[in-house]
Scaffold this active site. Structure first.
Site, mmCIF file in Angstrom:
data_model
loop_
_atom_site.group_PDB
_atom_site.id
_atom_site.type_symbol
_atom_site.label_atom_id
_atom_site.label_comp_id
_atom_site.label_asym_id
_atom_site.label_seq_id
_atom_site.Cartn_x
_atom_site.Cartn_y
_atom_site.Cartn_z
ATOM 1 N N ASP A 1 39.583 35.737 13.832
ATOM 2 C CA ASP A 1 40.660 36.013 14.859
ATOM 3 C C ASP A 1 40.998 35.042 15.920
ATOM 4 O O ASP A 1 42.160 35.088 16.496
ATOM 5 C CB ASP A 1 40.051 37.298 15.702
ATOM 6 C CG ASP A 1 38.679 36.972 16.156
ATOM 7 O OD1 ASP A 1 38.309 35.971 16.207
ATOM 8 O OD2 ASP A 1 38.147 37.795 17.006
ATOM 9 N N ARG B 1 40.566 37.259 31.062
ATOM 10 C CA ARG B 1 40.492 36.107 31.632
ATOM 11 C C ARG B 1 41.561 35.346 31.970
ATOM 12 O O ARG B 1 42.779 35.478 31.369
ATOM 13 C CB ARG B 1 39.826 35.262 30.344
ATOM 14 C CG ARG B 1 38.259 35.670 30.340
ATOM 15 C CD ARG B 1 37.256 34.455 30.078
ATOM 16 N NE ARG B 1 36.055 35.228 30.111
ATOM 17 C CZ ARG B 1 35.020 35.138 29.204
ATOM 18 N NH1 ARG B 1 35.169 34.382 28.135
ATOM 19 N NH2 ARG B 1 34.074 35.871 29.338
#
Ligand code: MIC
Ligand code: SF4
Length: 837
Positions: A168, A528
């Site tokens: 990923d 984040r």
């Protein structure tokens, strides 16, 4: 007979496809061919096409049945886990009959058999280590490379705990889903081949590039209530949304568990979050965690399990719970968890795991806290002190939507205060790009709520004022929202759909339109937002909110747009206000789409699979053992840098373009501390003074020079040093370049363990103010290392260049076993030398 038939059909089909691709293309970059076979063996057309068309072939088997080995957690594994939970809890209740929280139950249920329950009962949270036996391990493609390289050194034939790898992180967002995935397969061919072949050989389930982001795929297929999982990614706690204790760890921790060793963790504290009321209007699960982050800050959850409970908790969807537990990583929590309930049951059923829901229903008392706890706390909040170290209470009826950022996930304010904050801090109001999705927020419910806002815009004839990028968390979600129309609604307001991958969340984002150094604001529904995180540019300011809020901001085009009160202009010039998103289905009424061709099962004949690492590879490098400690004190070592302020693993070992080299320690080491702010040099970033030649150079360059000259060196850290991700590379690269010790005001949990595991001495100032005493040209001695004992104090002598010497005390958190890692040079050296039967 049947197998042969299937294989023939498959090969013929793919040969035809390859033929067509090879003829059609003239661009060398798209000359990659996809060659699949059902049994996972080298496909005959692989050789055929290489010879005939000189194309590079990525050979992967194409398997699509849910019954494939390892494509889901087996019912008998879960039954065994519940048996052990039951047995251990009963045993513990004989020692102490107090009511147990869910976190305690799952921990107790996974204690290693060597554990003495009396001793365990005597532990105080945050003090003392426990040994656990996880039920699963999850790896992603960048941390997974080193994990597997380390596992290979253990000399074990097959993993002893069910493990999966997920491709990923390596897919770069450029144009859109299809072409970006193909380009990634081409560019990372060697790494994917390594991961796939090693997976097939060692019994690991392999999820191909494009299958989805690790945490989403785990939630859909592997997570189960009451289980314990570790994963080499800090957002592993996502699975807490399905009642699992799921914990982010460094790669070596994972390799050890895969090799059958127990996993050690500091006995965690407990933070309770008591939820009452019900989410409504614009408020979403994301706002719960953004609010909690604002209360606890980025280090407030350190070494704690955060347990959500109360009537409000039961009203949040399973995937909404996962968003909340996912972002527990942003506050440093060991993990976060919700109790098993109806929402989890329906998610299990709709993801094809009714069998697991059935056994969970039969074992509810193991998968929920003892009922007295909630009862007592609901009557009187003071009772919480009996069960939790800290309690946060949130009334969901009153919770407002939140926005956090820039540059840190705990800088929060409700949307109603955003405009004021923009003025006060001079933030850029114009949004350059809006992004939704990622492992955190791409559930069916999220996408449906986002699509509902899009639908309102379409009805008024308007599109977004900013580019809008959508990253679905998995192929299963993507196909389902494609079928049910949410993606189309988003496309209709201008969205571009990216690959089912991390992409812009981790710096895998090509943004040629933004000039270097150009400040700009982005809004995302990610987790984040450290400087440089999304596009490698420190000037980009990322503000995080729920997906529905991000869509509204994209329509407004400004960060100060407040959809709860501000109006938009329809295509006919009339003004209108967006309605809050409708209550969305948590799972699709027609079930999720079954996906095909995204998973490769372990080989049935593992002996025949070869794992190849090319000696001249620029992407993969076999690991050489770090040297063992020579038994001497560290004498007069230079300070590579004293870091000022926030220093996350993104500052120590940035991602983005560097993700390419995660399997090649030497090349990766060139990124050492590139994002770190140098306290000695008026905030200079990534550079410092080379004491040998007095030049200002990059830290990696200086470190290499010191190493060449036989000098070890030291890093001085500020508060919560190493927060953020699980990447052990942030400990391996300094170790590789000669770091002997890191001395910080405090450490983030995973990073501290990673430093210890890689053989770097992790020390903490007794007096935080001693940080100030360290000067740029100091030489530091750390003495009496032969006497290192658990809970001991260590002394450092600071030799200043003016001839004065100061002595400062330092502490550490090593236990006996961890001190052995230090002495052996790394924990891997111990794993390597362990004799196996
Ligand atoms: C992240 O979100 O920071 C990452 C990239 O997923 C990391 C893992 C890594 O650095 O590979 C994490 O969260 O652990
Ligand atoms: Fe990927 Fe971002 Fe999730 Fe990390 S936080 S796993 S980089 S999507």
């Amino acid at each position: 007979m049947l197998k042969n038939k299937i294989e023939n059909r498959c090969l013929l089909r793919h040969r035809r496809r390859n033929y067509i691709n090879a003829r059609k293309t003239s661009n060398p970059n798209s000359r990659v061919q996809f060659c699949y076979s059902y049994d996972g063996n080298q496909c005959i057309s692989d050789k055929y096409w290489q010879v005939h068309f000189k194309v590079r072939v990525f050979c992967m088997s194409s398997q699509n049945s849910l019954k494939l080995k390892g494509k889901t957690t087996k019912t008998d594994l879960v039954s065994k886990v519940y048996e052990k939970l039951q047995k251990n809890i009963l045993k513990f209740k004989q020692v102490s009959n107090k009511p147990l929280t869910l976190g305690e139950k799952i921990l107790i249920g996974h204690l290693d058999e060597s554990t003495d329950f009396m001793t365990f009962n005597g532990l105080t949270p945050g003090n003392g280590y426990i040994l656990l036996n996880p039920d699963r391990v999850a790896l992603q493609d960048v941390t997974g490379q080193t994990t597997i390289l380390q596992f290979m050194q253990a000399g074990i034939k097959q993993v002893l705990v069910p493990t999966t790898v997920h491709c990923d992180h390596l897919i770069q967002a450029r144009v859109g889903s299809d072409s970006d995935t193909k380009a990634a397969i081409y560019e990372n061919n060697e790494v994917y081949q390594f991961l796939e072949s090693a997976s097939r050989k060692y019994g690991i389930g392999f999820w191909k590039p494009g299958a989805g982001i690790i945490h989403q795929v785990v939630l859909e297929n592997y997570a189960f209530p009451g289980g314990l999982m570790i994963g080499t990614d800090s957002h592993t706690p996502n699975a807490g949304g399905l009642g699992m204790l799921a914990i982010g760890v460094g790669g070596l921790d994972a390799a050890e568990v895969m090799a059958g060793l127990p996993w050690e963790v500091l006995y965690p504290k407990r933070i309770g979050v008591y939820l009452t009321g019900k989410l409504n209007g614009w408020t979403s699960p994301k706002d719960i965690i953004l609010f909690v982050a604002s209360k606890l800050t980025v280090s407030g959850g350190t070494n704690a399990i955060i347990e959500y409970f109360g009537p409000g908790a039961r009203s949040v969807s399973c995937t909404g719970k996962a968003t909340i537990t996912n972002m527990g990583a942003e506050i440093g929590a060991t993990c976060s968890v919700f109790s098993y309930d109806d929402k989890m049951e329906s998610y299990l059923i709709s993801t094809g795991r009714k069998d697991l829901a059935d056994i969970a229903n039969k074992n509810k008392e193991l998968l929920t806290p003892d009922p007295e706890i909630e009862k007592e706390i609901s009557q009187n909040r003071d009772n919480a002190t009996k069960y939790f170290d800290q309690l946060i209470e949130i009334n969901l009826d009153e919770l407002e939507p939140y926005i956090v950022g820039p540059h840190t996930p705990d800088l929060a304010r409700p949307i109603s205060k955003m405009a004021e904050d923009i003025q006060k801090n001079n933030y850029l109001d114009t949004i350059s790009v809006s992004l939704i999705g990622s492992c955190t927020n791409s559930s069916y419910e999220d996408m449906s709520r986002a699509a509902d806002i899009a639908k309102q815009a379409i009805e008024k004839g308007i599109k977004t004022k900013t580019p809008l990028q959508v990253t679905p968390g998995s192929e299963m979600i993507r196909e389902t929202i494609e079928r049910d129309g949410q993606i189309q609604l988003l496309r209709d307001i201008g969205a571009n759909v990216l690959a089912n991958a991390c992409g812009p969340c981790i710096g895998q984002w090509s943004r040629p339109e933004i000039k270097k150094g150009e400040p700009n604001t982005i809004v995302t529904s990610y987790n984040r937002n450290f400087p440089g995180r999304n596009d490698g540019r420190r000037e980009t300011m990322n503000f995080i909110g729920s997906p529905e809020l991000v869509i509204a901001l994209a329509l407004g085009g400004r960060l100060s747009f407040n959809p709860l009160k501000d109006e938009l202009e329809a295509s006919d010039g009339t003004k209108f206000k967006l309605d809050p998103p409708k209550i969305a289905p948590e799972v699709p009424k027609d079930g999720f789409k079954d996906t095909v061709d995204i998973y490769v099962a372990p080989a049935t004949d593992p002996e025949s699979v070869a794992v190849v690492i090319d000696k001249n590879s620029q992407r993969l490098q076999a690991l050489e053992p770090f040297l063992e400690w020579d038994g001497n004190d560290f004498i007069k070592l230079p300070v590579l840098t004293k870091v000022k302020g926030k220093c996350t693993t993104d500052h120590i070992s940035p991602a983005g373009p560097w993700l390419m080299y995660r399997g090649h320690l030497d090349r990766l080491s060139d990124n050492l501390l590139l994002g770190a702010v140098n306290a000695f040099r008026d905030g200079e970033v990534g550079k410092g003074l080379n004491l040998l030649n007095k030049n200002i150079e990059t830290f990696s360059h200086i470190a290499r020079e010191y190493r060449k000259n036989g000098l070890k060196w030291i890093i001085i850290g500020d508060k919560n040093y190493g927060e953020g991700s699980s990447r052990e590379h942030a400990a391996m690269t300094p170790r590789y370049l000669g770091c002997a010790a890191v001395i910080a005001k405090s450490f983030a949990r995973i990073h501290e363990t990673n430093l210890k595991k890689q053989g770097i001495l992790a020390l903490t100032f007794v007096e935080s103010s001693d940080y100030e005493k360290i000067r740029e040209d100091d030489r530091i001695s750390i003495i009496d290392l032969q006497d290192l004992r658990p809970k001991g104090v260590v002394t450092a002598n600071l030799y200043h260049s003016d001839g004065t010497v100061e002595q400062i005390p330092l502490i550490h958190s090593y236990n006996d076993a961890q001190l052995k890692w230090f002495r052996a040079g790394s924990a891997l050296n111990i794993l390597r030398s362990t004799e196996r039967v």
